[in-house]
Design an enzyme around this catalytic site. Structure first.
Site, short mmCIF file in Angstrom:
data_model
loop_
_atom_site.label_atom_id
_atom_site.label_comp_id
_atom_site.label_asym_id
_atom_site.label_seq_id
_atom_site.Cartn_x
_atom_site.Cartn_y
_atom_site.Cartn_z
N ASP A 2 0.68 -1.24 -0.09
CA ASP A 2 0.28 0.13 -0.04
C ASP A 2 0.73 1.20 0.16
O ASP A 2 0.50 2.32 -0.70
CB ASP A 2 -0.74 0.05 1.44
CG ASP A 2 -2.17 0.36 1.05
OD1 ASP A 2 -2.74 0.44 -0.06
OD2 ASP A 2 -2.53 1.42 1.74
N LYS B 46 2.35 1.94 -3.23
CA LYS B 46 1.28 2.23 -4.62
C LYS B 46 0.78 3.66 -4.07
O LYS B 46 0.63 4.35 -5.07
CB LYS B 46 0.10 1.38 -4.24
CG LYS B 46 0.28 0.09 -5.41
CD LYS B 46 -1.13 -0.68 -5.19
CE LYS B 46 -1.65 -1.08 -3.98
NZ LYS B 46 -2.51 -1.74 -4.03
N HIS C 108 7.42 10.76 7.99
CA HIS C 108 6.77 11.40 7.03
C HIS C 108 6.18 12.83 7.33
O HIS C 108 6.46 13.62 6.52
CB HIS C 108 5.78 10.54 6.07
CG HIS C 108 4.56 10.47 6.55
ND1 HIS C 108 4.08 9.62 7.61
CD2 HIS C 108 3.24 11.16 6.45
CE1 HIS C 108 2.97 9.74 7.97
NE2 HIS C 108 2.42 10.64 7.20
N LEU D 138 8.03 15.08 9.06
CA LEU D 138 9.02 15.83 8.82
C LEU D 138 8.95 16.65 7.34
O LEU D 138 9.63 17.68 7.03
CB LEU D 138 10.20 15.26 8.98
CG LEU D 138 10.51 15.14 10.34
CD1 LEU D 138 11.97 14.29 10.81
CD2 LEU D 138 10.45 16.36 11.32
N ASP E 276 3.26 3.99 17.22
CA ASP E 276 2.56 4.32 15.86
C ASP E 276 2.86 5.88 15.56
O ASP E 276 3.04 6.35 14.52
CB ASP E 276 1.36 3.79 15.78
CG ASP E 276 0.79 3.80 14.31
OD1 ASP E 276 1.76 3.44 13.33
OD2 ASP E 276 -0.34 4.51 13.89
N HIS F 47 5.93 10.82 15.22
CA HIS F 47 5.36 12.12 14.83
C HIS F 47 5.30 13.19 15.79
O HIS F 47 5.57 14.38 15.48
CB HIS F 47 4.10 11.96 14.12
CG HIS F 47 3.87 10.72 12.93
ND1 HIS F 47 5.11 10.53 12.21
CD2 HIS F 47 3.02 9.75 12.74
CE1 HIS F 47 4.97 9.48 11.43
NE2 HIS F 47 3.58 9.13 11.76
N LYS G 116 -7.39 7.61 17.34
CA LYS G 116 -7.78 7.24 16.26
C LYS G 116 -9.36 7.08 16.79
O LYS G 116 -9.69 7.18 17.74
CB LYS G 116 -7.66 5.70 15.85
CG LYS G 116 -6.13 5.80 14.98
CD LYS G 116 -5.66 4.58 14.63
CE LYS G 116 -4.14 4.54 13.96
NZ LYS G 116 -4.40 4.94 12.42
C1 BG6 Z 1 1.20 6.66 9.89
C2 BG6 Z 1 0.82 5.62 10.93
O1 BG6 Z 1 2.59 6.95 10.23
O2 BG6 Z 1 0.67 7.99 9.83
C3 BG6 Z 1 -0.74 5.74 10.76
O3 BG6 Z 1 1.33 4.53 10.96
C4 BG6 Z 1 -1.59 7.23 10.33
O4 BG6 Z 1 -1.46 4.83 11.71
C5 BG6 Z 1 -0.64 7.86 9.28
O5 BG6 Z 1 -2.74 6.84 9.91
C6 BG6 Z 1 -1.26 9.31 9.30
O6 BG6 Z 1 -0.61 9.85 8.09
P1 BG6 Z 1 -1.02 11.38 7.60
O7 BG6 Z 1 -0.09 11.70 6.54
O8 BG6 Z 1 -2.51 10.72 6.91
O9 BG6 Z 1 -1.46 12.17 8.56
#
Ligand code: BG6
Length: 491
Positions: free
Chosen positions: A18, A21, A186, A188, A243, A248, A344
């Protein structure tokens, strides 16, 4: 002799997944459309599924967009030339033969015998080291950092606590040096997060106020409306702290709280981020609220609870919500609460930073009852990127009434430029060898130290998270945590 960026071979391991892709191939295509990739380019997808080149190309096409090449004809041409460069090799991740096939394939398609190579490991942590070792054993990795280079990109989770993370760092370093390793968070790469240092250090007004004398609290909130939706296989092993919060949110915290870097080198920035993470006190149970969502209440649109998801064990104690109160023990931040929360299945999707300033003392306009509200800087990372500064203002008219209003910078109206996807920026940085948006090993260790003790306590004592309904704001107990910190969660 070709220069660094004249040739590039990208190998995406886990190419049928995923992440590849939805994010990696679209980001590569976006860079290709903007001519950021060298003409001598080859892209190889490697994964377990048996696919022909054609089937692979049609899979990745689904998610390519023409954002940077408007016009149907131009876009179709770009896609065609991009897809011509994409090939696929299938094989098991633990098979030496499969990597030999990959090797033969690269010999056939790479433009030169010494082409720069970027390996993107978009694979589950369980096969991660096997693959890295196989890449090393197959002789794919050039020594040193000079051209031609080899670089590896890895995605979190980087271990599940300090020890396992250290082990991963150590084992991976036997194949790729720290300089060759790009650990992605990601967040960052998100536009507003990249702007944090600019906002703090390219504006005269903020830095003098960015201390405990002026700042009352810092809140970093992350919320998603979706539950795990069939992704429980991964999520249940990790939970929301591993996670989202440990990576993040701590990355955001480090950018908000770090000392000014002397210059913009990646080494300096990472050093300052590491310093502030090291100054952050490890979280304990007293300063943590954990939750797990249950089904939506009667009358609301129906949604299953976490443990009702078929990919989640019925007796799972994994947290889908966490709120934590953190303290940074250094002169700038002593006594300022840093409130982090992530969940979530909440009532909204948002990522937001709120810097709340102290109330004004001895304000000439206020009697004891009529004090203006405190100033607040709100930095919205998503969904609608914005920076707002809450001020007290005179209400127009003959009286002297005051109200709070926002100085409001909404990205969608203030800028005509497209906001790139985080992966576009990050991949370009990997190709250019720029590391400031990636997590260094020291920084990773410091971030794990903040949560490892409490994660062990939770796991060893089978701590039961508090239930909260799907679509709510999370467990009510998180409010008490904010009150304890002398503040309140702001929406
Ligand atoms: C990921 C987590 O790092 O970031 C996910 O593993 C989360 O659980 C996702 O849904 C959220 O990313 P974004 O860019 O959609 O905020």
């Amino acid at each position: 002799m070709k220069s660094d960026l004249d040739t590039l071979s990208v190998v995406v391991v886990g190419a049928s997944g995923d992440l590849a892709k939805r994010k990696i191939f679209p980001a590569l295509f976006a860079l290709y459309c903007q001519d950021f990739l060298p003409a001598e380019l080859t892209i190889t997808g490697f994964a377990r599924s048996q696919l022909t080149d054609e089937a692979f190309r049609s899979r990745i096409t689904e998610h390519l967009t023409c954002r940077y090449t408007p016009g149907e004809k131009d876009c179709a041409e770009k896609m065609e030339t991009f897809l011509d460069r994409c090939h696929y090799v299938s094989g098991q991740y633990d098979s030496t033969d499969a990597f030999l096939d990959l090797f033969m394939h690269l010999q056939q398609y790479e433009p030169h015998s010494r082409t720069n190579r970027l390996f993107y490991l978009a694979i589950p942590p369980s096969v991660f080291l096997d693959v890295a070792r196989a890449i090393g054993n197959a002789g794919f990795v050039y020594c040193g950092d000079a051209s031609p280079w080899s670089r590896v990109v890895i995605e979190k989770p980087f271990g599940e606590d300090r020890d396992s993370s250290d082990e991963l760092v150590q084992e991976l370093s036997l194949v790729f040096s720290e300089n060759q390793t790009f650990r992605i968070d990601h967040y960052l790469g998100k536009e507003v997060i990249q702007n944090l240092l600019v906002l703090r250090f390219a504006n005269r007004i903020f830095e003098p106020l960015w201390t405990r004398e002026h700042i009352k609290s810092v809140q970093i909130s992350w919320a998603e409306q979706l539950g795990v939706e069939g992704r429980g296989g991964y999520f249940d092993q990790y939970g929301i702290i591993r996670d989202v919060v440990q990576n993040h949110l701590l990355q955001i915290l480090s950018l908000v709280a770090m000392e000014p870097p002397n210059h913009l080198s990646s080494g300096t920035i990472r050093r300052e981020k590491t310093r502030v993470l090291k100054d952050t006190r490890p979280v304990d149970m007293e300063n943590l609220v954990l939750g797990q969502y249950v089904s939506a209440p009667a009358g609301a649109p129906p949604h299953q609870g976490y443990t009702e998801d078929e990919t989640v064990p019925d007796d799972s104690l994994t947290c889908t919500y966490a709120a934590a109160l953190l303290h940074i023990d250094n002169p700038r931040w002593e006594g300022v609460p840093f409130m982090l929360r992530a969940g979530k299945a909440l009532d909204r999707k948002t990522t937001e930073i709120r810097i709340r300033f102290h109330d004004l003392e001895n304000c000439v306009f206020c009697g004891p009852e009529a004090c203006p509200h405190s100033n607040e800087l709100v930095i919205r990372v998503q969904p609608d990127e914005a920076i707002m500064f809450r001020i007290t203002n005179k209400v127009p008219g003959l009286g002297m009434d005051m109200e709070t209003r926002d100085l409001d910078l909404q990205y969608d109206t203030a800028f005509s430029e497209l906001i790139p996807d985080a992966y576009e920026d990050l991949l370009l940085d990997v190709i250019q060898g720029e590391k400031s948006l990636f997590i260094g090993s020291q920084e990773l260790a410091a971030a794990w130290d903040i949560f490892t003790p409490v994660l062990h306590t939770i796991d060893e004592n089978h701590v039961r998270p508090l239930p909260y309904p799907f679509g709510s704001t999370g467990p009510a107990e998180a409010m008490d945590l904010a009150v304890k910190a002398g503040t309140a969660w702001r929406q």
